[in-house]
Design a protein around this motif. Structure first.
Motif, PDB file in Angstrom:
ATOM      1  N   ILE A   1      38.780  -1.108  25.537  1.00 33.03           N
ATOM      2  CA  ILE A   1      39.831  -1.159  26.555  1.00 33.03           C
ATOM      3  C   ILE A   1      39.194  -0.835  27.899  1.00 33.03           C
ATOM      4  CG2 ILE A   1      40.522   1.214  25.945  1.00 33.03           C
ATOM      5  CD1 ILE A   1      43.304   0.517  27.122  1.00 33.03           C
ATOM      6  N   ARG A   2      39.404  -1.723  28.856  1.00 31.46           N
ATOM      7  CA  ARG A   2      38.899  -1.529  30.222  1.00 31.46           C
ATOM      8  C   ARG A   2      40.092  -1.340  31.156  1.00 31.46           C
ATOM      9  NH1 ARG A   2      33.520  -3.250  30.968  1.00 31.46           N
ATOM     10  NH2 ARG A   2      32.654  -4.525  29.271  1.00 31.46           N
ATOM     11  N   VAL A   3      40.200  -0.185  31.753  1.00 34.88           N
ATOM     12  CA  VAL A   3      41.249   0.063  32.742  1.00 34.88           C
ATOM     13  C   VAL A   3      40.699  -0.340  34.105  1.00 34.88           C
ATOM     14  CG1 VAL A   3      42.742   1.765  33.809  1.00 34.88           C
ATOM     15  CG2 VAL A   3      42.202   1.938  31.370  1.00 34.88           C
ATOM     16  N   VAL A   4      41.395  -1.242  34.770  1.00 34.52           N
ATOM     17  CA  VAL A   4      40.919  -1.797  36.039  1.00 34.52           C
ATOM     18  C   VAL A   4      41.554  -1.100  37.231  1.00 34.52           C
ATOM     19  CG1 VAL A   4      40.706  -3.921  37.393  1.00 34.52           C
ATOM     20  CG2 VAL A   4      40.537  -4.014  34.906  1.00 34.52           C
ATOM     21  N   SER A   5      42.791  -0.649  37.087  1.00 33.59           N
ATOM     22  CA  SER A   5      43.472   0.012  38.211  1.00 33.59           C
ATOM     23  C   SER A   5      44.585   0.900  37.679  1.00 33.59           C
ATOM     24  CB  SER A   5      44.039  -1.027  39.194  1.00 33.59           C
ATOM     25  OG  SER A   5      45.051  -1.794  38.571  1.00 33.59           O
ATOM     26  N   ASN A   6      45.064   1.800  38.526  1.00 34.74           N
ATOM     27  CA  ASN A   6      46.225   2.624  38.191  1.00 34.74           C
ATOM     28  C   ASN A   6      47.334   2.363  39.205  1.00 34.74           C
ATOM     29  OD1 ASN A   6      45.609   4.088  40.505  1.00 34.74           O
ATOM     30  ND2 ASN A   6      44.650   5.780  39.396  1.00 34.74           N
TER      31      ASN A   6
END
Length: 310
Positions: A269-274
Motif C-alpha cells: 500500500i502506497r499512501v500518496v497524500s492525506n
C-alpha cells in the motif's frame, strides 16, 4: 412459437393453397373440355362442377385470409426490428446504471460495527498476516526524552519491520491505534495469510466525532495498491489508485480497478497524500478482500520463517 416460425408456417400454408387451387382449376378445365367433346351428359357433370367451384371459392377465401395474416405478421416483424435495437440499447444503459448502485448498496448494507464478521480480511495479523517492511517511511513518534529517541532509532535500524505499521492490520481502531508516519507519503509491504485473488480493499479511519481534535485531516486521501510475487518484486501488479473520503463512512470499500488473473500473497500500500495535515498521516486499518487460491493458507510457523528468510 416465435414470430419467425409463425411467418414460415403461414408462408408454407399459402403455398399449399396456391398449389391446390391451380390443380383444381386445371382439373375443371380438363373436365369441361372432355364433357364438351366426348361427354354424353354435360348437364350432370355441370352440377358436380358447381360443387367443386363452391369448394374452390371457400379455399380461395381462406387463402386470402391467410395472406392478410401473413402481411400483418410481416408488418409486426418490421416494427419489432425497428424497435428492438432501441430497446436493447436502453436495457444496456439501464444495466450499466443499476449495477454500480447495486454493488454500492450491497457494500453499504454491511454493518460497519460488525464488518469483520461479514467479509473476510486476508491482511489480518491475528490470522497470520505480517508487515514485511515500510521502505523509507519514517514513523511519527512523540519522543519524551533523548533516550527514547535513541532507542527508537536503534530498533528501527536493527529491524526494518516497522512496529507501528502493524497497527493497520490489527483489529483495534481506537483513537491513536494507527500507523502514524511523517509527512503525507508512505508505504508498507504486507504478506497476506495466503495466495489471494484480490478483488477489493477496505480502508478505515476514525470518524471526526471521536477524534480528540474533532477533525481527521491526518487521514489518508489518495493511495495505491500493488500485488507482488515477492517483497522486492521490481514489476508489481497495479490494482489501481483510490481516494478515501474523509466525509464518508469510517470503513470504505474499494473494488480493484485492474483485476489480475493470478493470486498474490504480498501486497504493498502506497499512501500518496492525506487530507491536509502538515506533520503526519495516520492509517488505522487496511483490509484485503478476495478469494484464496486453492485454499492456500500458510501455517503461522511458516509465515514467521518466511519473513525471517526474506
Amino acid at each position: 412459437m416465435s414470430d419467425e416460425d409463425e411467418v414460415q408456417n403461414s408462408e408454407c400454408l399459402r403455398n399449399v393453397f396456391r398449389s391446390f387451387v391451380c390443380v383444381t382449376l386445371s382439373l375443371l378445365l380438363l373436365l369441361h373440355i372432355y364433357a364438351y367433346f366426348w361427354g354424353p351428359s354435360f348437364d350432370n357433370v355441370d352440377g358436380d362442377f358447381s360443387d367443386i367451384k363452391y369448394v374452390v371459392m371457400q379455399l380461395s377465401r381462406g387463402l386470402s385470409e391467410v395472406n392478410q395474416q401473413h402481411k400483418m405478421l410481416q408488418s409486426e416483424m418490421e416494427r419489432l426490428s425497428t424497435v428492438l435495437p432501441a430497446v436493447t440499447a436502453a436495457a444496456g444503459k439501464a444495466k450499466d446504471a443499476i449495477e454500480p448502485s447495486l454493488r454500492k448498496n450491497n457494500r453499504q448494507a454491511i454493518d460497519v460495527y460488525n464488518y469483520d464478521r461479514q467479509i473476510a480480511d486476508y491482511a489480518l495479523e491475528t490470522a497470520g498476516a505480517r508487515v514485511l517492511d515500510t521502505a523509507n517511511t519514517i514513523e511519527h513518534i512523540i519522543y519524551e526524552s533523548p533516550v527514547s529517541w535513541a532507542l527508537h532509532v536503534l530498533s528501527s535500524w536493527v529491524c526494518r519491520q516497522c512496529q507501528g505499521a502493524r497497527a493497520m492490520i490489527r483489529p483495534g481502531t481506537l483513537p491513536g491505534e494507527c500507523w502514524a508516519f511523517k509527512g503525507a507519503r508512505g508505504e508498507a509491504t504486507i504478506r497476506l495469510i495466503g495466495t489471494v485473488m484480490i478483488t477489493g480493499v477496505s480502508v478505515e479511519h476514525i470518524p471526526p466525532h471521536i477524534s480528540p481534535t474533532r477533525e481527521i485531516s491526518s487521514a489518508p486521501r489518495l493511495f495505491q495498491i500493488e500485488g507482488l510475487e515477492f517483497r522486492t518484486d521490481p514489476y508489481p501488479h497495479d490494482f489501481g489508485s483510490f481516494e478515501y473520503n474523509k466525509d464518508g463512512k469510517p470503513i470504505q470499500y474499494f473494488d480493484v480497478l485492474h483485476p489480475s488473473s493470478k493470486g498474490y500473497n504480498v501486497v504493498r500500500i502506497r499512501v500518496v497524500s492525506n487530507w491536509g495535515h502538515p506533520v503526519y498521516t495516520c492509517v488505522y486499518r487496511v483490509r484485503v478482500h478476495g478469494e484464496l487460491v486453492s485454499g492456500q493458507v500458510p501455517r503461522s510457523d511458516e509465515a514467521h520463517s518466511r519473513i525471517e528468510n526474506e
